[in-house]
Each structure stands twice: as C-alpha cells, then as structure tokens.
Design an enzyme around this catalytic site. Structure first.
Site, PDB file in Angstrom:
ATOM      1  N   HIS A 188       0.813  -1.213   0.000  1.00  0.00           N
ATOM      2  CA  HIS A 188       0.000   0.000   0.000  1.00  0.00           C
ATOM      3  C   HIS A 188       0.844   1.259   0.000  1.00  0.00           C
ATOM      4  CE1 HIS A 188      -3.430  -2.631   0.795  1.00  0.00           C
ATOM      5  NE2 HIS A 188      -4.047  -1.697   0.109  1.00  0.00           N
ATOM      6  N   GLU A 429      -4.165  -3.179 -36.633  1.00  0.00           N
ATOM      7  CA  GLU A 429      -2.762  -2.792 -36.812  1.00  0.00           C
ATOM      8  C   GLU A 429      -2.110  -3.571 -37.940  1.00  0.00           C
ATOM      9  OE1 GLU A 429      -0.556  -3.543 -33.173  1.00  0.00           O
ATOM     10  OE2 GLU A 429      -1.725  -5.324 -32.738  1.00  0.00           O
ATOM     11  N   ASP A 453       2.329  -0.418 -35.562  1.00  0.00           N
ATOM     12  CA  ASP A 453       2.461  -1.609 -36.395  1.00  0.00           C
ATOM     13  C   ASP A 453       1.799  -1.412 -37.748  1.00  0.00           C
ATOM     14  OD1 ASP A 453       4.062  -3.498 -35.046  1.00  0.00           O
ATOM     15  OD2 ASP A 453       2.462  -3.790 -33.584  1.00  0.00           O
ATOM     16  N   CYS A 500      -4.722   4.055 -30.672  1.00  0.00           N
ATOM     17  CA  CYS A 500      -3.869   3.936 -29.481  1.00  0.00           C
ATOM     18  C   CYS A 500      -2.384   3.900 -29.847  1.00  0.00           C
ATOM     19  CB  CYS A 500      -4.255   2.726 -28.642  1.00  0.00           C
ATOM     20  SG  CYS A 500      -3.988   1.164 -29.480  1.00  0.00           S
TER      21      CYS A 500
END
Ligand code: PEP
Ligand code: MG
Length: 551
Positions: A188, A429, A453, A500
C-alpha cells in the site's frame, strides 16, 4: 558522484537534500508482571487510541489520495477489532504475565507471520500492515511520537522501508521523493506513492546512512538516484524537471475540462499504460480512461510465467483504482521485440512477421486461458474492455471469443462472479484487418488503431530498424487512408473507433483525426492534457486547416 538504482514506482524527477528517515528505536522490556489487569487496561487504552488515529489517517488519505488508497486504514482499524488477534495478545498478558508492549509485539508478529506464509501475494503483502498496526499500538503504549522525523526542510526521504501509516503521516510539503531499500510494488505504500504522484524508488539496495544531508537527484525515468551529482547533470535534469513543472501547470489549467471542439464535438481522450504503476499518471493527467493497457508488461516484469492469481491482482488493482473509468486491457502481445526467456520462443528470421501476440495465445491455449480467466475475474472490480492484438482474420477473433466464452463458463461453474457488460475489441494494426474491417466489426464492440504496427506493415518499414528512418513517413497517405477506412467501417457496424498508436498523440494530426470521425484517442498519460488543449482549439465548422488529409 554516486549512482544507485532501484525500481521506479512513478516517473518524475526530484532534486533536493537526502533525509534519512529512521524508525524510532525502542527495547521492549521482557520483565514479567504479577498482576495482568493493569496491563489489560493499558492495552485497551492504546488499542482505542490507535483506532482513533487510523480514522484520522483515513480522512487524511482520502483527501490526499482518494478513497481507494485510504481503504487500508479502515482495514487497520478493523484489525484492531479482530477477536483472534486480541485474544492472542490478551493470552500473553493473562497467562504468561507479560507487559502490554510485549504482548502487542508477540501477538501482532504471530499474526503477521501467518499472512506471510499465505500463497496469495496480496495476503503476503498484508503482513506488513499487521506489523504496522502492531508498532502503532506499541508506540502508543510507550508514548512515542514519530511526527518530528521528517525535519523542517523539503527533502528526499530515504528509509529501509516505509509503512502505509508512516507514508500518509508524512508532511507532503516537506516531501520531494522517497527511496526505500525494501518495499514491493504490491504494497500500500507503493499504491499511496503513486496516488500522491511522488517520484519513488523501491528496492534501492545501495542506500547508505552517509547520504544524509547530501544533495541528490531522484530520476524516476531511469530508476536511479544520483548522490552529489555533477553540475552538468544537475543542469540537464533541472531543465527536464522544469519542463515537468510547466506540464503540471498546464494540467491544473485543463483538469476537469471536456475534450470538446469549439463547434461542440466531444471525443474521449484515454491514456496508455503498462501496468498498475502507471495508475497515478492516469489520475494526475485526468485521462478519462485507459485505451490501452499493454498487459505484456505484466509478463515482462515477471521472472516466471505469471499465475492467474498474480495477473488477477494486477488487473484488479488497475480496474478498482480507476473505476468507473473504462480500462481497455489488451491481451498479451508478446513476441517480435518483446521477448521473454520463460516463453521459450524460437529465434525467427522475421520476428515482426512471426509467432507473436494472438498467434501465440491461440496456439498456447492454457497460457491464453490463464490471462482470460484473470481478466474475467477482475472484471467485477471496474469497467473492463478486452482487446485482442495483431488480428488479421475473422477466424482469429471468433476463436479468441470462443476461448473467452469457455473461460466464462468455467468460472460460472466454479461460482466465480464475472461482469456481464465487458466490451470486446481488436487492435487494427495490420493492413489485413483494415481491409476486412467490415466483417471484423460485426464481431466486436470497438476497434483501436495500432498505428505503430500499421505503419510498419503497410509501408514495409521495420519499426526497430533505425537505418530506415529516412524512408519512414509517419504521415504516409496510405496509413491515413487506412485510418479513415477503419473508422468508416467501424461506424457502419456500430463500433466505436479509437487510435492507441503513437500517432494519436501527434498534435499536427488531431484535426485530421477529428474530421475523420475518430471517437477516442489513447496516448501516453503526459500527452493527455496537451491533446485536450489542441482539441479545444479546433473548429470543425470551419474549412480544414491542417495537412495530412486522407482523401
Ligand atoms: C501499435 O502497434 O500501434 C500499438 C499501439 O501497439 P504496440 O506499440 O504495443 O505494438
Ligand atoms: Mg502493435
């Protein structure tokens, strides 16, 4: 100049003096007492005091890092009500006639050991929390105060380890960064450091008491700390630091604003991440979601094939912390430049055109199922979308979906919960995926264009080969046309379409993408706000103003 390396929890740079943070040292008296009753009373008083402290820490952590990060202090408070734990401590006082301090030390240590021996890494990491609460009880019994350990000057704190309660108690205005010799990215403390947006190095094995008071640069980008750095290094990293600060100012200005053009078109701006350690930057940069979680980094960060449980914890952490934001997790895209020893992949002449991504997953079904089961189990903790990489055919998508359905059935039979509404998408891609986009769109909810790509396969330019740089054109009209074709095909079949690949962050193409009708851009977190700024300055009702048209 001395350099020490570690594992970076958060990218960023901190410059300042080192402050060695030492836990208060005390010796617990082992003397026996005749009457245990006063000890029981002292223990109870300390227990109540620490429970109150945990409430204060919870409130502080909620304000500093949000409810998710603060939940640990609720866990601590609840621990102090645990019958078994209290019984263990009381027995040591009543039956063995030890002091309350001794009973707290032994009782909490025994329970911590139990957690440590558990198989699940999540529970193993909770062992540190038990010790943390035990120490707080002992300090309350001894009347110790830990508030003064930070000094009065802003500094980079160096410690053997930092417990969550110590981390949240730290005065953030005096904190430039943190370095610890121990620590796990599951702890944590690491979660808090990320949420606090603080450059932090863990597992820095070379820390030394001699560093105290010395000037240092914590370089979170390169996972190292420079002690007594040279003037040149100070200058160059200071410049980088100042650039960071400028971006921060930009962030403040645009935080909470929509990604809406002047004429009112709104699109989604998401962030690309590689794992739980990037959660902080998604939050700090106000991304609306995650458009690409490159899950192969979970594999690359692991010395052995990650178990279903280990993956589940990683996906859960991201989904839970970012909920209700959408998180698109791409299934393992290993191969080509991303190789892993334990996968035992053959050397290939053309690895980029080789055995990689979905091809590996569909061949190694057990490997794939481990990931899909982990993803499905994690789905109930947030808003998950699953995306398959390197798709070239309908057959691959159908097969991947069939394996996913098989995992769903298995989990249902095991009584495990899985969310109903998981969106399924593919990376577009490869030129094959672009040309088959109409058929593929019938099978999925969304497309995400992997322009890195897509450019390499369309232009036959190896993205790893620096020599091809002069031949490479990231704005190649063929690629831009493919983007437009994919968006149109997706929309014809009710899919949303995003980008993306790196091109999504190319501000000189933002207007072009908007005019093409893109629904989402997913970029590295630091690019979210500059992109938001660009979108807000575009007016689509006016004639196109940029180059890079697809038509
Ligand atoms: C891409 O190819 O554009 C992409 C986003 O995936 P990666 O860069 O991980 O191959
Ligand atoms: Mg790719």
């Amino acid at each position: 100049m001395q350099v020490a390396t570690g594992i970076s929890i958060l990218h960023g740079i901190a410059l300042g003096k080192i402050r060695i943070f030492k836990h208060p040292e005390y010796i617990i008296d082992e003397k026996l007492v005749d009457d245990p009753i006063p000890e029981l009373g002292r223990f109870e008083q300390a227990r109540c005091k620490v429970q109150e402290q945990q409430q204060v820490l919870y409130d502080r952590a909620v304000a500093a890092a949000g409810e998710e990060s603060a939940a640990i202090f609720q866990f601590h408070a609840d621990m102090l009500d645990d019958d078994d734990l209290l019984y263990a401590c009381k027995t040591i006082m009543v039956e063995q006639h030890h002091t309350a301090e001794y009973a707290a030390k032994q009782g909490f240590e025994n329970v911590a050991q139990m957690f440590k021996e558990m198989e699940d890494p999540y529970f193993q990491a909770r062992s540190a929390d038990v010790i943390d609460v035990g120490n707080a009880v002992i300090e309350a019994l001894l009347g110790l105060d830990t508030d003064s350990l930070q000094g009065t000057e802003p500094s980079i704190l160096v410690a053997e380890d930092l417990a969550p309660s110590e981390t949240v108690k730290l005065d953030k205005s005096l904190l430039l960064g943190m370095i610890t010799r121990e620590g796990s990215s599951n702890s944590h403390t690491a979660i808090l450091a990320r949420s606090m947006n603080l450059p932090t190095l863990i597992q820095c094995k070379d820390i030394s008491d001699d560093w105290d008071g010395k000037f240092a640069i914590l370089d979170g980008y390169n996972s190292c700390v420079y002690i007594d750095p040279t003037q040149d290094l100070i200058d160059s990293l200071t410049r980088k630091h100042n650039e960071d600060l400028k971006k921060e100012a930009l962030l403040q200005e645009l935080k909470g604003k929509t990604n809406t053009t002047i004429d009112g078109k709104t699109i989604k701006v998401y962030a690309n991440i590689g794992g739980p350690s990037d959660i902080g930057s998604v939050q700090a940069n106000d991304a609306e979601g995650v458009g690409l979680f490159r899950s192969e980094f979970v594999y690359l960060n692991s010395k052995e094939d990650p178990s279903e449980e280990m993956q589940f914890q990683a996906y859960k952490r991201v989904l839970e912390t970012l909920a209700p934001k959408l998180v698109v997790i791409r299934t393992c895209d290993i191969g080509a430049d991303k190789t892993i020893d334990y996968m035992n992949l053959d050397k290939e002449t053309n690895p980029a055109l080789g055995f990689r991504a979905i091809r590996i997953c569909l061949t190694r079904k057990d490997f794939f199922k481990r990931q899909l089961r982990a993803l499905l189990r994690a789905s109930v903790y947030g808003n998950l979308a699953i995306m398959f990489p390197m798709i070239i055919s309908l057959r691959e998508v159908r097969e991947a979906k069939e394996i996913l359905a098989e995992c769903r059935r298995e989990l249902a039979n095991e009584g495990q919960k899985v969310a109903d509404n998981i969106q399924i998408g593919i990376m577009v891609e490869t030129p094959a995926a672009v040309l088959c986009a109409d058929e593929l769109a019938e099978e999925v909810d969304f497309f995400s264009l992997g322009t890195n790509d897509l450019t390499q396969y369309t232009c036959a330019i190896d993205r790893q080969n620096a020599k091809l740089e002069p031949f490479s054109d990231t704005h190649h009209p063929a690629v831009l046309r493919e983007i437009k074709m994919t968006i149109d095909a997706g929309h014809r079949h009710g899919c949303w379409v995003g980008i993306c690949g790196e091109l999504g962050a190319d501000l000189s193409l933002t207007e072009t993408f908007l005019r093409m009708g893109v629904d989402e851009l997913s970029v590295n977190a630091k690019s979210v706000l500059p992109l938001r700024k660009a979108i807000r300055s575009i007016d689509l009702s006016k004639p196109a103003s940029t180059a890079g048209k697809a038509e």
